[in-house]
Design an enzyme around this catalytic site. Structure first.
Site, PDB file in Angstrom:
ATOM      1  CB  SER A 101     150.618 123.966  33.379  1.00 25.37           C
ATOM      2  OG  SER A 101     151.447 123.197  32.560  1.00 25.37           O
ATOM      3  CG  ASP A 243     151.588 119.199  31.942  1.00 26.72           C
ATOM      4  OD1 ASP A 243     151.117 118.775  30.871  1.00 26.72           O
ATOM      5  OD2 ASP A 243     151.974 120.372  32.085  1.00 26.72           O
ATOM      6  CG  ASP A 245     148.341 122.439  30.413  1.00 25.39           C
ATOM      7  OD1 ASP A 245     149.289 121.716  30.764  1.00 25.39           O
ATOM      8  OD2 ASP A 245     148.491 123.582  29.942  1.00 25.39           O
ATOM      9  CG  ASP A 247     151.737 122.656  28.678  1.00 21.71           C
ATOM     10  OD1 ASP A 247     151.957 121.770  29.530  1.00 21.71           O
ATOM     11  OD2 ASP A 247     151.888 123.872  28.917  1.00 21.71           O
TER      12      ASP A 247
END
Length: 451
Positions: A101, A243, A245, A247
């Site tokens: 992440s 960010d 990834d 999410d």
């Protein structure tokens, strides 16, 4: 064995804490747990972000899946919410995302999704940990799983984003992809919806993921938005950052100011409420959500329910209460009407579509949100539990609450990851909240060693 799962999967420094040999075993154990009640023909979807260690750990994950007798559908670089969406859209047995992440480059992680598209709850995570230590016989011959390259499945996720988008013509959007999973997908989607896109940090470069950019460092995005606004004073310029990834998403408004997760929640809550799609007129935040959010929501008859810090706890509160919208200041926003997890690209499309539909400016739609001064003081201690149960500390908190009255609040909690007690105070005056926070911290520091 030590607890492996944190608040968002298993993380560590790749090839040090997170060795490929261990990841293979973890993926095998996770596959056996999440797929045990599904038909043997149902596959496990595997995605990753752009980190340098991603292909290495992807090979380990895939090996773990096929050694458990399941098919691995390898979709490549994709935002984490894309894995969740694809799992449910094809009826897969589950999914595994390889990402750390927002964490630095050297880290990586493993996130598991069940067949319902949700991350595993605490009970299932404990089962995965137990499964790691079990003696099992592995499949052989025709019972070994297979590997299928399935990058085309990402289209299912992109189409779901396009379906909820409005005509974005007239908007100039600066997109900071953080060298991560969103770098190609989000600019493409926004352009297809009609926006003019200016891309920053838009290479899938795993050696620079989250480094001085993206949702963890918004200064470069703010600078670019300000430059464009000055160059083209009649253009409607905003920015969005992700960010590694994707999410989470955060915005920069027309004046180059940060729009955090609290303000995003306010925008979406008001939009949902106006369209009659906000169950019980309630949204879920966390104990750290600013006091100003609760006040702004209340003016529209919307209630804020607070959960513990962490998107999994926000999600738990949403599912328990039957709510569809929740999130954190960090930009993790969950819309259960559209996905089962924090979805940065979906939030970007939703907020930008709201601006395009209404003709509003981002700087104006949360103008009545008054951010209350917030002070956080950390007290280092090895005796967190004893301190939290202390009568002296409880009395100090009660005094603080009495002083703050209805225009502020205090939260004292033990850190879940460090030997710290965190004292957070909010109120209308900076000097007052600083004084109260340090006074309570001083009481905690003065407690005798319980041992």
């Amino acid at each position: 064995m030590a607890k492996l799962f944190g608040t968002d999967g298993v993380r560590g420094v790749a090839n040090a804490d997170l060795l490929p040999e261990f990841v293979l075993r973890l993926a095998r154990a996770g596959t056996r747990v999440i797929a045990r009640s599904s038909d043997r023909t149902k596959p496990i979807v595997v995605g990753r972000d752009t980190r340098l260690s991603g292909p290495m750990l992807e090979a380990a994950v895939v090996s773990g899946i096929v050694s458990a007798g399941r098919e691995a559908l390898v979709i490549g670089v994709v935002p984490t919410p894309g894995v969740a969406r694809i799992v449910t859209s094809i009826g897969a047995a589950g999914g595994i995302m390889i990402s750390a992440s927002h964490n630095p480059v050297e880290y990586n992680g493993i996130k598991f999704f069940g067949a319902d598209g949700f991350k595993l709850d605490d009970d299932l995570e404990r089962e995965v940990e137990k499964e790691l230590d079990r003696e099992i016989s592995l499949p052989t011959h025709d019972d070994i799983g297979k590997i299928t390259q399935a990058g085309a499945l990402i289209d299912r996720y992109t189409e779901s984003l396009l379906e909820v988008g409005s005509d974005l013509r007239g908007l100039t959007v600066v997109v900071d992809g953080a060298y991560g999973a969103a770098v190609h997908m989000v600019p493409n989607i926004l352009e297809r919806l009609g926006a003019r896109v200016v891309a920053l940090h838009d290479e899938p470069d795993g050696s620079r993921i989250n480094v001085g950019c993206g949702a963890t460092e918004l200064a470069p995005l703010a600078i670019r938005v300000r430059e464009l606004a000055n160059e083209e004073p009649h253009a409607h310029v905003v920015g969005v950052a992700f960010d590694g990834d994707a999410d989470r998403a955060l915005f920069i408004d027309e004046r180059a100011e940060v729009v955090d997760g609290d303000r995003i929640l306010l925008i979406l809550a008001r939009d949902f409420a106006a369209r009659g799609s906000l169950p019980d007129m309630t949204v879920v935040g966390t104990v750290m959500s600013n006091f100003g959010l609760a006040q702004a929501l209340a003016r529209d008859g919307i209630t804020l329910v607070r959960a513990a810090v962490g998107d999994r706890y926000v999600l738990d509160a949403m599912r328990t209460g039957g709510y569809i919208l929740g999130g954190e200041q960090s930009g993790h926003v969950i819309d259960l009407g559209r996905n089962t997890t924090g979805d940065g690209p979906m939030v970007a499309v939703a907020v930008l579509s709201f601006l395009a539909r209404t003709g509003a400016r981002l700087v104006d739609v949360t103008r009545d949100f008054v951010t209350y001064p917030q002070v956080l003081v950390n007290v280092r201690t090895e005796h967190r539990d004893a301190i939290m149960e202390s009568r002296v500390v409880r009395m100090a908190i009660d005094r603080a609450e009495e002083e703050l009255g209805t225009t502020g609040r205090i939260l004292v909690r033990a850190s879940g990851t460090e030997p710290l007690i965190r004292v957070m105070v909010e109120g209308s005056l900076q000097t007052e909240v600083e004084r109260i926070a340090h006074a309570v911290a001083l009481v905690i520091k003065g407690l005798p060693d319980p041992s």
